[in-house]
Write a protein that holds these residues in place. Sequence first.
Motif, short mmCIF file in Angstrom:
data_model
loop_
_atom_site.label_atom_id
_atom_site.label_comp_id
_atom_site.label_asym_id
_atom_site.label_seq_id
_atom_site.Cartn_x
_atom_site.Cartn_y
_atom_site.Cartn_z
N UNK A 229 0.82 -1.20 0.00
CA UNK A 229 0.00 0.00 0.00
C UNK A 229 0.86 1.26 0.00
N UNK A 230 1.96 1.23 0.75
CA UNK A 230 2.86 2.38 0.79
C UNK A 230 3.41 2.72 -0.57
N UNK A 239 -0.85 10.52 -5.39
CA UNK A 239 -0.58 11.65 -4.50
C UNK A 239 -1.30 12.91 -4.95
N UNK A 240 -1.29 13.18 -6.25
CA UNK A 240 -1.93 14.40 -6.74
C UNK A 240 -3.44 14.38 -6.49
N UNK A 241 -4.05 13.21 -6.67
CA UNK A 241 -5.49 13.12 -6.47
C UNK A 241 -5.85 13.24 -4.99
N UNK A 242 -5.02 12.69 -4.11
CA UNK A 242 -5.32 12.72 -2.68
C UNK A 242 -5.10 14.10 -2.08
N UNK A 243 -4.36 14.95 -2.80
CA UNK A 243 -4.17 16.33 -2.34
C UNK A 243 -5.47 17.11 -2.38
N UNK A 244 -6.40 16.68 -3.25
CA UNK A 244 -7.72 17.31 -3.35
C UNK A 244 -8.68 16.57 -2.43
#
Length: 522
Positions: A229-230, A239-244
């Motif tokens: 998962x890491x 990462x980019x999607x989870x920033x939103x």
Amino acid sequence: MAAAAGASAINSGLRSLLLNTTLRPFTSSLLRKLPLPTHLFLPNTPSHHNFSHRPFCSISPLTTSQEDNFIDPNSKSRPNVLHILEERGLLESVTSDSLRSVCSDPSLVPLKVYCGFDPTAESLHLGNLLGIIVLSWFLRCGHNAVGIIGGATGRIGDPSGKSLERPELDLVTLEKNISGIAGIVKKILVCSPGVCENAGEVQILNNYDWWKDVKFLDFLRNVGRYARVGTMMSKESVKKRLENAEQGMSYAEFTYQLLQGYDFVHLYEKEGVNVQIGGSDQWGNITAGTDLIRRLIGKSSENGAVVGSVPVVFGLTFPLLLKSDGTKFGKSEDGAIWLSASLLSPYKFYQYFFTVPDDDVVRFLKILTFLSIEEIAELERDMGKPGYVPNTAQRRLAEEVTRFVHGQEGLEEALKATEALKPGNADTKLDWKTIEGIAADVPSCSMNYDSVLNIPILDLYVSSGLLESKSAARRMLKQGGLYLNNAKVDSESKKIEADDIVDDKVILLSAGKKNRMVVRIS
């Protein structure tokens, strides 16, 4: 213990092969004695492919599970495709530099390279063309190419480079898109001109053919247990999607990298594919595949490849297609630059490249054409010389790319339409097919034959809607800007005659250089 010792010996032997090209390819009797894995968890049922393939020449597909096939008995010199890609600006990253020696070693069988295309639309667009061009370079250097249509992965949607989840497609639309994209990839790769005699074979496959037999529990047990998962969270697309925080990412999208990785596992075992290519935004998905193969089938050497029944796999990415100002190349005011002639005519496709700025044309000649570096350098030198005819380099770019995508017939159609749309060009004889070829790109109207015959020319300009009034038409006539089927109109008394109706079907009106109207006669 014996297996570990054997794997160590294999890795050591491969290092000798890959790092010292003067040595003979590594072969070891240990491979026949070690209890190495020879099968996967994948279903044993054969894959049923919906798409046919046609070879350029009779080169056998690469089989990596048999040591004898690792050596090519009919070895000939082979161009170094990675050197070519790097020289032309088509190489971003590679999982192992060993690929540089493997791809050009004539004693090894040709590589088998794949690129995936998800069916998010009924046609590929200009951004997808780089994948086809890189596949074609591998073909021209004697390797084999596989185009994968994402009939399965397209149902999920690749989150790479997307700020929102892709809309779900209904099955009818999906099947239509699969058929359209498969036809485009096959047409361009199989029919591309100028391909050398030693080019490899082309296959078009649909990943739904093997995904439809995979059960969810089996997938979790056999693939999910190896997925960290890491590592998945560290992928740039995630990462980019989870920033939103508002949009985030669905579980389906999160697992997309495993789906694409599983594709590589299947293709490696069932089809002998050992290289995956993609745009730079695909690096995470590609390395997910090489990692899965390494974990599922065997330990790879630190150089990234081993022989026999242990993985021989690589990943390669190319840069995204950008203009000199950093914006994406491949969009017009009307939308995407489609590769399908039904969505964008060869004429309009040609014109898009003809208008490329001088700052970009040389780089695009290297990236998008197969002209030699020397010929491109000569075109660049000519651009700086006195007397250079503007857009000469752009014309060559447009010709080469249009020929590659639409074939010689498509290029001739584009050139003929280009000439047809030059008012005053009396050397080009217009026919109904040529005018209809540009009808999608210019305004058109329909008029009755009897209402057109013997009508004053100025009245036709007004009744067709090309000009607002007879006074506007009269002013344009005095300025020398009225053309009937590319012939200049000299007299206000001119009336439409039967010979003015091209093939009894159409008339082409022009007012100035850019305003045109196709009049269809019924």
